[in-house]
Write an enzyme that holds these catalytic residues in place. Structure first.
Site, mmCIF file in Angstrom:
data_model
loop_
_atom_site.group_PDB
_atom_site.id
_atom_site.type_symbol
_atom_site.label_atom_id
_atom_site.label_comp_id
_atom_site.label_asym_id
_atom_site.label_seq_id
_atom_site.Cartn_x
_atom_site.Cartn_y
_atom_site.Cartn_z
ATOM 1 N N PRO B 233 1.782 16.033 -4.261
ATOM 2 C CA PRO B 233 0.481 16.038 -3.561
ATOM 3 C C PRO B 233 0.110 17.475 -3.188
ATOM 4 C CG PRO B 233 2.218 15.156 -2.138
ATOM 5 C CD PRO B 233 2.865 15.485 -3.440
ATOM 6 N N ASP B 407 2.905 21.966 -1.676
ATOM 7 C CA ASP B 407 3.424 20.600 -1.808
ATOM 8 C C ASP B 407 3.447 19.974 -0.418
ATOM 9 O OD1 ASP B 407 4.864 18.290 -2.094
ATOM 10 O OD2 ASP B 407 6.498 19.181 -3.255
ATOM 11 N N HIS B 408 2.563 19.027 -0.193
ATOM 12 C CA HIS B 408 2.416 18.475 1.157
ATOM 13 C C HIS B 408 3.640 17.672 1.589
ATOM 14 C CE1 HIS B 408 0.316 17.720 4.757
ATOM 15 N NE2 HIS B 408 -0.916 17.665 4.278
ATOM 16 N N ARG B 409 4.497 17.305 0.653
ATOM 17 C CA ARG B 409 5.688 16.557 1.040
ATOM 18 C C ARG B 409 6.636 17.445 1.847
ATOM 19 N NH1 ARG B 409 7.594 14.758 -4.823
ATOM 20 N NH2 ARG B 409 7.423 17.022 -4.978
#
Lengths: 467, 435
Positions: B233, B407-409
């Protein structure tokens, strides 16, 4: 009347056949072996095992020759050839008896005779031309093996011109010996006879000795053989053999176009192997034969339903351990064992027990390059290993070939003392699909020759410690 | 011939399993890939899929059946043209149960029926396994994946997810051939138009074209970046940096000696490295079960080469001065552009952060695709004079826009912004890089 109906019948009781029969029995299949001569086959009776006994003797003889190096001396060392041969035959006989015992213990029926396919699922067994049994089998596995190839004009006579068989039971030591062919069989006899005292000449048609090995290893082997006093002609062929007065004169066509003559007491033919595909009833079946070998799929199935083939009769490499592995996977497949895998040729080790020994697995450097792979090559010489020096064996090399990108061990090539006992380390790594990381992280015992396996890998990645 | 569906061995130690439920009814058509049933073991619930198509002819062991030995027949698929008479020819008797089945009352309550079903991305096996008309999807509980060291490394290099692969090695271990099969299958399926002159390709009137074979490098780029865009994401943060002071200092430093020539990018590498050291939480990777935070600051820099790009790494960049970074970058780029590419794998594999600079092409700003398993990539545009508002008045400054893909994770907006703020501070006031 013996039971004549089986789940699996093995045609041939060599290392492929008897091992397959034992495995079949372990899996609950009713198994039988038909063997026309000796249980254990050529390997055990006229190949691997008795030659190893002879090589042990010739190696001791060689050690005695250099006792002074170790501060020792011995007087009146004699070779009693009859006793040497008896030692070799006793070892073979003892093992053959062992195979009979193993088969009995595993409830494998053994039929003494020659088997041939006589119809779908049936085998006719004959002894000395007389029928002795008719066997029925759901699965028939041909493990009939192979024999020495002969060339026109160079036919062995068993007296002056030998095959491996006569060469294993000499009545007297030839003063001079010509060996045609420098593969594993040729070079093992070359070492036996050279170390026992014969003058040995080897003629090889290809440009180098031990031609299937890595070129660098072949080169080192050639130097070692010549240093021992052998005469080696590569790129040469023997065109004719003339026999007169108990001697043989060989006409040799050399690589440079010249022709010469070599006069010797005896000749050993070691020019390859042909499969035993005759007289086993293949005619009229769908079993395909190509260049004297039976064609199978990767599960050892032939073109004829219910008929399989394993070992030497299926083609190169002609190695007992390949036959055993094929036998096991073939019967496991028949028994429906889950998790059976076809044999991966890149993981079959090859060993030649000449002096110095040669062992290898996987791709040679040249083969890896031909495949367009980017490689890293590691080398470690015996001279850098403490145990090798302590043994008085400072000559040899351990070479490794890795894929530069994935770190896959593509091949390993070794020459020197006891390499045949060391190669399995790399074979395990290859079978587990290890990379250089696992080999580098392995702790090798010190001081051993095996440390060179470690150092060669380190060298491939620019990290060798003792060179 | 009718195909027997057998109780699969879902783990090396599994000897028996339970039928959680059938998802197909007798008489229902099945095609390859359809989930037939859910199997319960003591460890997990897994799905079995049909490999062949046909009709589910018979359910031998119904829903809730307990302690079915491995390899026992649990159902039969009839192939096209077969009817139920084909069933009679089959021996459907389950093998004797080795151990007595536990009475249902004592059995543990069944886990919730449909545990997260894992989509089967694995290609069908080249040769059907003996007597097995099913294939097993990866364990739904995120359990250990068995793979050879070589397979693990090849998967990492190709950006393949091991959990999506089916192993054909001993006891279902994922081995080299499985990775090779996955690598061969993925691009072929994704880009059929690229295969050389397919016989069935429709002739386009008047269109002239050349089909170039896909190189290994392109294939890997395609796989890794596709994986990145499909699984990571991404979010994007853009910031403008005024670089007039930086250009002054650069000119000053370059004027002092002839044995180096600093580029703007060398300053960018150093500023990014210092930023990563100050905000260690963003120097990290998402590894499914853990977030790995790196103790070293290793900065990859994208270098365009013929037919692709490669990302050589400045290792421990936070401990290196501008000249050292500059010299090292120059040497790495030269070897990257050599034919054949002369970088060693350890020189371009790894790295915790990536910089892609298209300033020299006059690109004002762009957003880059994250190079997994890294969590961020910084896209650097051209420095150009732009009107800015300073203290309420229009002024001119040399401005460089930088866009961070995140990377939003692993990294949230605030920590990404914190990193970018530190980066901007260092770029705009380069003397602070000395502190």
């Amino acid at each position: 009347m013996a039971d004549t109906s089986f789940d699996v019948v093995l045609v041939g009781g060599g290392p492929g056949g008897y091992v397959a029969a034992i495995r079949a029995s372990q899996l609950g299949l009713k198994a039988a072996v038909v063997e026309r001569e000796h249980l254990g086959g050529i390997c055990l009776n006229w190949g691997c095992i008795p030659t190893k006994a002879l090589l042990r003797v010739s190696e001791i003889r060689h050690t005695l020759d250099r006792l002074e190096q170790f501060g020792l001396s011995a007087k009146d060392v004699q070779v009693d050839l009859a006793k040497v041969v008896k030692y070799s035959r006793d070892v073979a006989a003892r093992l053959s008896g062992g195979v009979a015992h193993l088969l009995k213990k595993n409830k494998v029926a053994v039929f003494d005779g020659h088997a041939r396919l006589s119809g779908p699922g049936t085998l006719a067994v004959a002894k000395d031309g007389k029928p002795v049994a008719e066997l029925r089998a759901k699965h028939i596995i041909l493990a009939s093996g192979a024999r020495a190839r002969t060339l026109p004009g160079l036919e062995p006579d068993g007296k002056l011109v030998w095959t491996y068989k006569e060469a294993m039971v000499p009545e007297s030591l030839p003063k001079s010996l010509l060996i045609i062919g420098s593969g594993a069989i040729g070079m093992e006899f070359a070492s036996i006879y050279r170390d026992l005292g014969s003058a040995v000449t080897v003629v090889e048609v290809l440009p180098r000795v031990l031609p299937v090995e890595d070129a660098e290893i072949s080169g080192l082997a050639l130097k070692a053989f010549e240093k021992q006093g052998m005469t080696i002609h590569t790129g040469a062929s023997v065109s004719a053999l003339k026999k007169a007065g108990g001697k043989v004169t060989a006409t040799v066509a050399h690589a440079d176009g010249n022709t010469g003559e070599i006069k010797v007491d005896r000749v050993i033919l070691a020019v390859g192997i042909v499969g035993n595909v005759e007289e086993i009833g293949l005619e009229g079946t769908k079993v395909e034969v190509e260049k004297s070998h039976i064609v199978t799929d990767s599960w050892m199935q032939t073109g004829e339903p219910g008929v399989y083939a394993i070992g030497d009769v299926t083609g190169p490499p002609w190695l007992a351990h390949k036959a055993m592995h094929e036998g096991v996977l073939c019967v496991e497949r028949i028994a429906g064992v889950a998790d059976v895998h076809p044999l991966n040729p890149a993981n079959i080790p090859g060993c030649t027990y000449c002096r110095p020994q040669v062992a290898s697995v996987g791709l040679t450097e040249a083969a890896a390059k031909e495949q367009g792979l980017r490689i890293r090559v590691g080398r470690f010489p015996y001279l850098g290993n403490g145990k090798a020096l302590a043994l008085g064996e400072p000559e040899g090399l351990v070479k490794t070939v890795f894929d530069a990108e994935s770190g896959e061990l593509l091949g390993a090539h070794m020459i020197g003392a006891e390499v045949t006992e060391l190669i399995h380390g790399y074979v395990i790594a290859k079978t587990l699909e290890g990379t250089e990381a696992e080999l580098i992280n392995t702790i090798f015992p010190h001081p051993t020759l095996s440390e060179m396996l470690h150092e060669s890998v380190l060298d491939a990645f620019g990290r060798a410690l003792h060179i | 011939m009718a195909i027997r569906v057998l109780m699969p061995a879902l783990s090396p130690t599994m000897t028996e399993g339970n039928i959680a439920r059938w998802l197909k009814q007798e008489g229902e058509a099945v095609s390859a890939g359809d989930v037939l049933a859910e199997i319960e073991t003591d460890k997990a619930t897994m799905e079995i899929e049909a490999i062949d198509e046909g009709v589910l002819g018979k359910i031998v062991t119904p829903d809730g059946a307990q302690a079915i030995p491995v390899n026992a027949v649990i159902g039969v698929i009839l192939e096209e043209g077969e009817d139920s008479s084909a069933l009679e020819a089959l021996d459907l008797a389950p093998p004797p149960v080795a151990a007595p089945a536990a009475p249902p009352a004592a059995a543990a309550p069944p886990p919730p029926a449909a545990q997260a079903a894992v989509p089967a991305a694995s290609p069908p096996p080249a040769t059907a396994a003996p007597a097995a008309a099913i294939q097993v999807t990866a364990p739904a509980d995120g359990g250990r994946i068995f793979a050879s060291p070589l397979a693990r490394r090849m998967a990492e290099q190709a950006g393949l997810d091991l959990a999506a692969l089916r192993g054909t090695g001993p006891k279902g271990r994922i081995v080299k051939v499985d990775i090779e099969a996955a690598m061969a299958a993925a691009p072929a399926a994704a880009a059929p138009a690229l295969s050389p002159a397919p016989a069935s390709a429709p002739a386009v009137p008047g269109a002239s074209y050349v089909d170039a074979p896909v190189s290994n490098m392109r294939r890997i780029i395609a796989q890794r970046l596709q994986l990145s865009k499909q699984t990571i994401p991404h979010f994007y943060l853009t910031i403008d940096c005024e670089i007039d002071a930086l250009l002054e200092i650069r000119k000053e430093l370059n004027g002092r000696a002839d044995d180096y020539k600093l580029s703007v990018n060398d300053f960018v590498v150093r500023a990014a490295a210092l930023g990563l050291r100050k905000v260690p939480a963003v120097n990290a990777s998402w590894l499914d079960n853990v977030i790995r935070q790196y103790n070293t600051v290793d900065v990859s820099v994208a270098v365009a080469i013929e037919d692709g790009l490669v990302t050589p790494i400045i290792r421990n960049a936070d401990h290196k001065g501008l000249v050292e970074i500059s010299t090292e970058m120059k040497a790495l780029s030269e070897r990257a552009r050599a034919t054949p590419m002369a970088l060693k794998p350890e020189e371009y594999q790894g790295g915790g952060f990536c910089i892609s600079n298209l300033g020299m092409y006059g690109i004002k700003e762009f957003a880059a695709v994250i190079n997994p398993p890294q969590a961020m990539i910084l896209a650097v545009g051209a420095g150009a004079q732009r009107p800015i508002v300073k203290d309420g008045a229009l002024a001119i400054a040399t401005v460089m826009s930088c866009t961070l893909s995140v990377d939003h994770r692993v990294v949230d907006g605030a920590s990404g912004a914190a990193f970018l703020g530190i980066f901007k501070g260092l770029i705009e006031d380069p003397l602070t890089m000395l502190l």
